[in-house]
Design a protein around this motif. Sequence first.
Motif, PDB file in Angstrom:
ATOM      1  N   PRO A   1      -3.054   8.886  -0.056  1.00 63.96           N
ATOM      2  CA  PRO A   1      -3.305   7.611  -0.761  1.00 63.96           C
ATOM      3  C   PRO A   1      -4.710   7.524  -1.333  1.00 63.96           C
ATOM      4  CG  PRO A   1      -2.240   7.227   1.358  1.00 63.96           C
ATOM      5  CD  PRO A   1      -2.646   8.664   1.341  1.00 63.96           C
ATOM      6  N   TRP A   2      -5.667   8.104  -0.626  1.00 67.78           N
ATOM      7  CA  TRP A   2      -7.067   8.002  -1.046  1.00 67.78           C
ATOM      8  C   TRP A   2      -7.366   8.994  -2.166  1.00 67.78           C
ATOM      9  CZ3 TRP A   2      -8.389   3.610   0.799  1.00 67.78           C
ATOM     10  CH2 TRP A   2      -7.720   3.148   1.943  1.00 67.78           C
ATOM     11  N   ARG A   3      -6.662  10.093  -2.182  1.00 69.42           N
ATOM     12  CA  ARG A   3      -6.766  11.007  -3.314  1.00 69.42           C
ATOM     13  C   ARG A   3      -6.235  10.324  -4.587  1.00 69.42           C
ATOM     14  NH1 ARG A   3      -3.885  15.449  -5.785  1.00 69.42           N
ATOM     15  NH2 ARG A   3      -2.020  14.896  -4.599  1.00 69.42           N
ATOM     16  N   GLN A   4      -5.132   9.588  -4.421  1.00 71.09           N
ATOM     17  CA  GLN A   4      -4.582   8.857  -5.562  1.00 71.09           C
ATOM     18  C   GLN A   4      -5.535   7.752  -6.024  1.00 71.09           C
ATOM     19  OE1 GLN A   4      -1.923   9.508  -7.311  1.00 71.09           O
ATOM     20  NE2 GLN A   4      -1.156  11.189  -6.035  1.00 71.09           N
ATOM     21  N   LEU A   5      -6.191   7.099  -5.070  1.00 64.94           N
ATOM     22  CA  LEU A   5      -7.167   6.071  -5.439  1.00 64.94           C
ATOM     23  C   LEU A   5      -8.299   6.684  -6.256  1.00 64.94           C
ATOM     24  CD1 LEU A   5      -8.269   3.161  -5.199  1.00 64.94           C
ATOM     25  CD2 LEU A   5      -9.321   3.839  -3.023  1.00 64.94           C
ATOM     26  N   LEU A   6      -8.766   7.861  -5.850  1.00 68.86           N
ATOM     27  CA  LEU A   6      -9.802   8.550  -6.614  1.00 68.86           C
ATOM     28  C   LEU A   6      -9.334   8.861  -8.034  1.00 68.86           C
ATOM     29  CD1 LEU A   6     -11.299  11.187  -4.110  1.00 68.86           C
ATOM     30  CD2 LEU A   6     -12.500   9.246  -5.140  1.00 68.86           C
ATOM     31  N   ARG A   7      -8.096   9.321  -8.160  1.00 63.54           N
ATOM     32  CA  ARG A   7      -7.586   9.778  -9.454  1.00 63.54           C
ATOM     33  C   ARG A   7      -7.223   8.637 -10.394  1.00 63.54           C
ATOM     34  NH1 ARG A   7      -3.511  14.937  -8.364  1.00 63.54           N
ATOM     35  NH2 ARG A   7      -5.137  16.469  -7.864  1.00 63.54           N
ATOM     36  N   THR A   8      -6.630   7.588  -9.848  1.00 63.80           N
ATOM     37  CA  THR A   8      -6.044   6.548 -10.707  1.00 63.80           C
ATOM     38  C   THR A   8      -6.755   5.216 -10.625  1.00 63.80           C
ATOM     39  OG1 THR A   8      -4.502   5.729  -9.010  1.00 63.80           O
ATOM     40  CG2 THR A   8      -3.792   7.642 -10.314  1.00 63.80           C
ATOM     41  N   GLY A   9      -7.578   5.001  -9.595  1.00 65.15           N
ATOM     42  CA  GLY A   9      -8.205   3.701  -9.407  1.00 65.15           C
ATOM     43  C   GLY A   9      -7.323   2.694  -8.708  1.00 65.15           C
ATOM     44  N   SER A  10      -6.103   3.105  -8.329  1.00 66.31           N
ATOM     45  CA  SER A  10      -5.173   2.208  -7.625  1.00 66.31           C
ATOM     46  C   SER A  10      -4.766   2.843  -6.303  1.00 66.31           C
ATOM     47  CB  SER A  10      -3.919   1.956  -8.463  1.00 66.31           C
ATOM     48  OG  SER A  10      -4.240   1.304  -9.667  1.00 66.31           O
ATOM     49  N   LEU A  11      -4.618   2.001  -5.282  1.00 62.48           N
ATOM     50  CA  LEU A  11      -4.127   2.487  -3.998  1.00 62.48           C
ATOM     51  C   LEU A  11      -2.606   2.389  -4.011  1.00 62.48           C
ATOM     52  CD1 LEU A  11      -5.246   3.492  -1.219  1.00 62.48           C
ATOM     53  CD2 LEU A  11      -4.883   1.159  -0.395  1.00 62.48           C
ATOM     54  N   PRO A  12      -1.898   3.512  -3.883  1.00 69.15           N
ATOM     55  CA  PRO A  12      -0.434   3.458  -3.979  1.00 69.15           C
ATOM     56  C   PRO A  12       0.169   2.646  -2.833  1.00 69.15           C
ATOM     57  CG  PRO A  12      -1.160   5.616  -3.240  1.00 69.15           C
ATOM     58  CD  PRO A  12      -2.390   4.881  -3.654  1.00 69.15           C
ATOM     59  N   ALA A  13       1.274   2.014  -3.123  1.00 69.38           N
ATOM     60  CA  ALA A  13       1.964   1.210  -2.114  1.00 69.38           C
ATOM     61  C   ALA A  13       2.541   2.117  -1.036  1.00 69.38           C
ATOM     62  CB  ALA A  13       3.080   0.408  -2.761  1.00 69.38           C
ATOM     63  N   PRO A  14       2.548   1.652   0.220  1.00 72.68           N
ATOM     64  CA  PRO A  14       3.146   2.454   1.293  1.00 72.68           C
ATOM     65  C   PRO A  14       4.656   2.526   1.132  1.00 72.68           C
ATOM     66  CG  PRO A  14       2.571   0.272   2.103  1.00 72.68           C
ATOM     67  CD  PRO A  14       2.042   0.357   0.706  1.00 72.68           C
ATOM     68  N   ARG A  15       5.252   3.499   1.771  1.00 68.87           N
ATOM     69  CA  ARG A  15       6.704   3.658   1.674  1.00 68.87           C
ATOM     70  C   ARG A  15       7.445   2.549   2.407  1.00 68.87           C
ATOM     71  NH1 ARG A  15       7.450  10.201   2.708  1.00 68.87           N
ATOM     72  NH2 ARG A  15       6.314  10.890   0.833  1.00 68.87           N
ATOM     73  N   GLY A  16       6.866   2.075   3.497  1.00 68.56           N
ATOM     74  CA  GLY A  16       7.519   1.037   4.277  1.00 68.56           C
ATOM     75  C   GLY A  16       6.853  -0.310   4.095  1.00 68.56           C
ATOM     76  N   PRO A  17       7.216  -1.274   4.941  1.00 68.80           N
ATOM     77  CA  PRO A  17       6.677  -2.633   4.787  1.00 68.80           C
ATOM     78  C   PRO A  17       5.308  -2.832   5.405  1.00 68.80           C
ATOM     79  CG  PRO A  17       8.267  -2.580   6.573  1.00 68.80           C
ATOM     80  CD  PRO A  17       8.266  -1.204   5.971  1.00 68.80           C
ATOM     81  N   GLU A  18       4.763  -1.795   6.063  1.00 68.64           N
ATOM     82  CA  GLU A  18       3.498  -1.943   6.776  1.00 68.64           C
ATOM     83  C   GLU A  18       2.426  -1.065   6.153  1.00 68.64           C
ATOM     84  OE1 GLU A  18       5.434  -0.745  10.156  1.00 68.64           O
ATOM     85  OE2 GLU A  18       6.109  -2.730  10.765  1.00 68.64           O
ATOM     86  N   PRO A  19       1.149  -1.416   6.330  1.00 63.20           N
ATOM     87  CA  PRO A  19       0.072  -0.602   5.763  1.00 63.20           C
ATOM     88  C   PRO A  19       0.137   0.828   6.286  1.00 63.20           C
ATOM     89  CG  PRO A  19      -0.788  -2.613   6.751  1.00 63.20           C
ATOM     90  CD  PRO A  19       0.652  -2.553   7.099  1.00 63.20           C
ATOM     91  N   ALA A  20      -0.205   1.766   5.440  1.00 68.49           N
ATOM     92  CA  ALA A  20      -0.097   3.181   5.809  1.00 68.49           C
ATOM     93  C   ALA A  20      -1.471   3.755   6.074  1.00 68.49           C
ATOM     94  CB  ALA A  20       0.589   3.963   4.690  1.00 68.49           C
TER      95      ALA A  20
END
Length: 650
Positions: free
Chosen positions: A433-452
């Motif tokens: 998720p943090w690699r994606q935040l670096l690349r896109t500026g957005s934190l991707p949503a978790p797969r489930g209903p709880e924080p990942a």
Amino acid sequence: MTRIRREVLTLPAAELGPDNPLPPLRPLDEVHRIDDRDRADMPRDMARGLGYAPLRSLLPVRLRDGYDRTRAPRALDALVIENDRLRATVLPGLGGRIASLLHLPTGRELLYRNPVFQPADFALNGAWYSGGIEWNIGATGHTTLSCAPLHAARVPAPGGGEMLRLWEWERLRDLPFQVDLWLPEGSDFLYVGVRVRNPHEHPVPTYWWSNIAVPEEVRVLAPAEAAWQFGYEQRLRRVPVPSYDGIDRTYPLNSPYAADYFYDVPDGRRRWIAALDAAGRGLVQTSTDVLRGRKLFVWGSGPGGRRWQQWLTEPGTGGYCEIQAGLARTQLEHVRLDPESEVSWLEAYGPLDTSPAGEWPGAVRQAEERLEAVLPRARVEAAYARWRPHADTEPGEILATGSGWGALEVLRAGWKLPGTPFPESTLGQDQEPWRQLLRTGSLPAPRGPEPAGATPVAPHWRDLLETAPATWHAEYHLGIAQWHAGDRAQAVRSWERALPLAPARWPLLRALAVADEDDGHHARAADRYADAFTDLCGAERPEDTDRVAQRTALGREALEALLRVGRTAEARAVWERLPSAVRQRGRFRLLEAELLLAEGRRAEARAVFDAGFEIADLREGSRVLDRAWARLTDEPLPARYDFRMRPDSA
């Protein structure tokens, strides 16, 4: 010359189990703090070190409290370093610990080699185990990497042969480090080169202690006439060596209670410490002068110390003490590592044969002369100089893999760290998720209903979260980073913004409950804990390992919060909704006794103690057992519950 091979070490071992899924928002539970009254009599540099950036939080690291005390034969991956004189057995998956150091010509084990693997709550983040030589980096206490994997590889050694390199990224202080181990041809001493680097543009508080477990039926020698003594009553005082209060404290079993003795080695003296048995045989550790401190830790001869010894190993296998070496005079201090700089040194471990008996000055002088004969101080300095160019050598064959957190930091900052690569190939699910935040500026949503996943909390990650789209998931993690930074009010606002948007409310309610406790609003905290536990139990999800870990961790905190404000009926409701297997764990048996006592059912609470239980994650220095017992009865504390590490009067 050094040869390195793989080996499987099979031991009776307990399972580590899952990490605690709740972010550690509560203040650090650390027993190594001192009474402010003691600061006035300290040297200025010591007082500065004691006040310099003590650790306040475990973030971003998770607690490791999922282990048990059920031991079964288990295979542990080991790396063996060997020449014709010494054999060192290293556990790369468990903090890179040297589990054994065997002197081949005599067949003597130079360390205390624990015959079992039994985690206990001594590391800063929980799980730790006793025995061998451990590498403590981070902050006062046992490293959070005690039971974590390190990267390991073959590297060419100074003078030829192979060197074993261990390295990782220490997350509490955000620092990479390495430990290089090798055995020169024909050497009776294991050489260890250590380097800690600060790649940041700001100074970082740094901590290092090498801890060596040795059998406790020894005398410990070091070149000092005084020591700073620290006990679990949290007082630090200067005492004479070897004796004070009429007791020679250099014999570990002479001390009645657990204590640290930080030897005040004069400037200019060679840095060394040795543990020798009555026949004059044992281990010596020496180093270049950067590794300034030397310490003896004793469990003491009292019932609490004996109980801890049994707890950490197998009864009847003999006790141990620790001789240690560190960057500062005491373990209560941290030292400054300047921006874009590093600190390095060389240690040596090997056998020493000399009588420890007699008057202190003569015994120390004789040991020092013997050490100079078998390993001259100049040779250690020369070995350090030969090693330094090799510290940047890129690793060859990879022998073990650590975490992906170093790779994430290198990816973010573009650092070049010769000798300690953190390639993108080591990035894993926790970092994605943090690699994606670096690349896109957005934190991707978790797969489930709880924080990942766990939350990186350093300022650069907090900045990225503040500019990311304000989803409930991003707000949750932003609140954790703000909480770590000390911006508690803003953290609460982030969590409150996320609460109505989150598909699962319990993680946010729990975070807000911790904030309420921090502000002294215990009744409101209890409300939120009760709501959080109801929300968690009401969600339709299979009772898998992760789910049980969540209910265990949240249930414990909810019970403690409700009992604190006297809401026994609600506490009983939480208890009844815990899985039956969880209610049988020792920690929850104690909570059951406290719940019964709060309900006025004293005889039933006493029956819980009489039936017997073991708290696998009993914290070092904890008084929960003897204090709970004292609320039940005036009878003496049973031996099985006696883990007291200080006098009752302290």
